[in-house]
Design an enzyme around this catalytic site. Structure first.
Site, short mmCIF file in Angstrom:
data_model
loop_
_atom_site.label_atom_id
_atom_site.label_comp_id
_atom_site.label_asym_id
_atom_site.label_seq_id
_atom_site.Cartn_x
_atom_site.Cartn_y
_atom_site.Cartn_z
CE LYS A 66 -3.36 2.61 2.72
NZ LYS A 66 -4.32 2.60 3.84
CG HIS B 197 -12.70 -28.28 -37.08
ND1 HIS B 197 -11.75 -27.29 -36.92
CD2 HIS B 197 -12.70 -28.58 -38.40
CE1 HIS B 197 -11.22 -26.99 -38.10
NE2 HIS B 197 -11.77 -27.78 -39.01
#
Length: 525
Positions: free
Chosen positions: A139, A281
């Protein structure tokens, strides 16, 4: 980011590389604050440090649960060095300015998750002080460097030699801290969630799902060349991950991964029977099982649709030998996956440098019998559902026609329905003697899927007469049954559930073919 009084707080579980970093901190005039185990390690390596309890004047409490959570620690990390009020409050307090925090966590996953500890035992591996210290440092990134990853030590050593530490570097480390803390909390949350009554079979979809994914590799492109793509995997080491090694060929493509997933799921549903599937596919275009050797499996799967097989991938749960490799090499394939390859087979495949050869460790694994989730993105949402594991056994089927299905034909129907489960809907599978001979997939109407499957089956050397047919969903009309009977199909399996089931049953009775209701639909989109 600038350094004032130099002080580093060091408290780590993983001490890899720590002695080198700590010596560099001393050389750069840092005072080191440390906790029990870390301080002992530093002393063993001839590095002086100040014990955190001596600094705070507060001894460790509650068997070490409370040692770094103290205003003299967090004040030194969090205060804004440029805020006059903060400066006054700091000057009126007796604490050091802490410029650098080096922390990593108790190994909750390794010690609690992987060892399947009870919640009461698992809590001993939940780090409290570590995440708090790092979040505070991250922070206040402008003034305090937060370091969680030993891989960053080398760069940190270079940075602390400079008059000022680069802001971008500090932000980079702060970002990593927030990511790692989030991952740690997610791991713990998922563990505790799995221990509650809500995690039972009665509630397989929890109120929230936490995913932590890490990029494994960037792919050449996505489904199409203009799309960018990458492979991500779960951060958790205990998550199920497919283990494979690639012997040769180009890197796996996005479409290769999709095909491999579809094929492996099908092979697992066919286990423990010797099986081989050729995919294109994500749709099987040829499947064979229960054959005495792998070359027979390949030949029969290939004969199912040799045109569609071109450019596909092969997956089998059997070792591929040299003779089979010779046959496979006559046609272009993108990828071959098997539990093992003979040295002769690997030598043969080396001639095809682009061909991807994969050894997949658990291709002989049975499908999961516990409830799992599948997830897909949809617009700005995610769709989550339980995965359809396995195939409903014949014992749960119901014969609805006047003619009974002989046991050997029922087994053939089970094979056909297993394949149908893995075809895009609408799907029809025609099989005979343990191999597919006609597949119709991805059609908007079921009769079109049926016609395609029959047309392909007629071209197969096995012949369509005496074959069986499976449908992934119910027949809305009797037309598919009429067409099947006209072409010599003798038995059918479908889920049932149409308002016109009676018409389909009547068609079977008229044509003297048998029909089973499995009562389970297998749509796949």
């Amino acid at each position: 980011m600038t350094s004032a009084k130099k002080c580093a707080l060091v408290s780590v579980y993983d001490k890899k590389g720590l002695n080198i970093l700590a010596k560099s901190l001393i050389d750069s005039d840092y005072t080191i604050l440390s906790t029990g185990g870390t301080r002992s390690y530093l002393e063993e390596n001839g590095i002086k440090s100040l014990d955190i309890s001596e600094y705070t004047g507060q001894k460790e409490l509650f068997s070490g649960r409370l040692k770094t959570l103290h205003p003299k620690v967090f004040g030194g990390i969090l205060y804004d060095r440029k805020d006059p009020t903060h400066q006054d409050e700091k000057n009126n307090s007796d604490f050091l300015t802490i410029d650098l925090v080096v922390v990593n966590f108790y190994p909750f996953e390794k010690e609690a998750v992987e060892k399947k500890l009870s919640p009461s035992d698992a809590i001993h591996f939940i780090d409290i002080g570590g995440p708090s210290l790092l979040r505070a440092a991250a922070k206040n990134w402008q003034y305090c460097l937060s370091i969680i990853d030993p891989k960053d030590y080398e760069d940190v050593i270079e940075q602390i030699k400079k008059p000022t530490i680069d802001n971008d570097f500090s932000i980079k480390l702060a970002t990593k801290v927030f990511q790692k803390v989030s991952q740690y909390d997610t791991l713990i949350a998922n563990y505790f969630g799995s221990q509650t009554k809500d995690s039972s079979v009665s509630n397989p979809l929890p109120d929230s799902i936490n995913l932590q994914l890490q990029k494994k590799r960037t792919l050449k492109y996505g489904e199409n060349p203009h799309q960018i793509a990458a492979v991500y995997e779960p951060m958790s080491a205990s998550s199920c991950k497919l283990q494979f090694s690639q012997h040769q060929g180009q890197d796996l493509s996005y479409n290769n991964y999709l095909d491999l997933e579809s094929g492996i799921q099908l092979i697992r549903d066919l286990n423990p029977n010797p099986s081989l599937v050729i995919l294109k596919h994500t749709n099987p275009c040829g499947v064979s099982y229960r054959k005495s050797n792998v070359i027979e499996l390949f030949n029969q799967a290939f004969e199912s649709d040799p045109i569609s097989a071109f450019g596909g991938i092969i997956i089998t749960n059997q070792e591929i030998d040299g003779e089979t490799a010779q046959h496979i090499s006559k046609t272009f394939f993108e990828c071959i996956a098997s539990p093992s390859f003979t040295s002769e087979a690997l030598e043969i495949f080396k001639k095809k440098k682009r061909l991807r050869i994969l050894t997949v460790a658990d291709l002989n694994k049975k499908p999961a019998t516990t409830i799992s989730q599948s997830l897909k993105s949809s617009l700005d949402h995610y769709l989550v559902q339980t995965s359809p594991f396995g195939v409903i056994p014949m014992s749960e089927w119901k014969t609805v026609s006047e003619k009974k299905t002989p046991f050997e034909k029922k087994e053939e129907l089970l094979f056909a329905m297993t394949v149908a489960k893995h075809l895009k809907s609408n799907a029809i599978v025609i099989s005979k003697e343990g191999r597919t001979i006609g597949l119709g997939a991805g059609q908007m109407s079921r009769i079109d899927a049926c016609q395609i499957a029959i047309d392909k089956a007629k071209k197969n050397a096995a012949g369509i007469d005496g074959s069986v047919m499976a449908s992934d969903a119910f027949f809305p009309f009797r037309d598919c049954l009429d067409l099947a009977a006209q072409n010599g199909i003798c038995a059918v399996v479908q889920p049932g559930g149409s308002k016109k089931d009676s018409d389909s049953i009547a068609a079977c009775n008229e044509h003297r073919i048998s029909m089973e209701f499995s009562n389970y639909r297998y749509f796949k989109h």
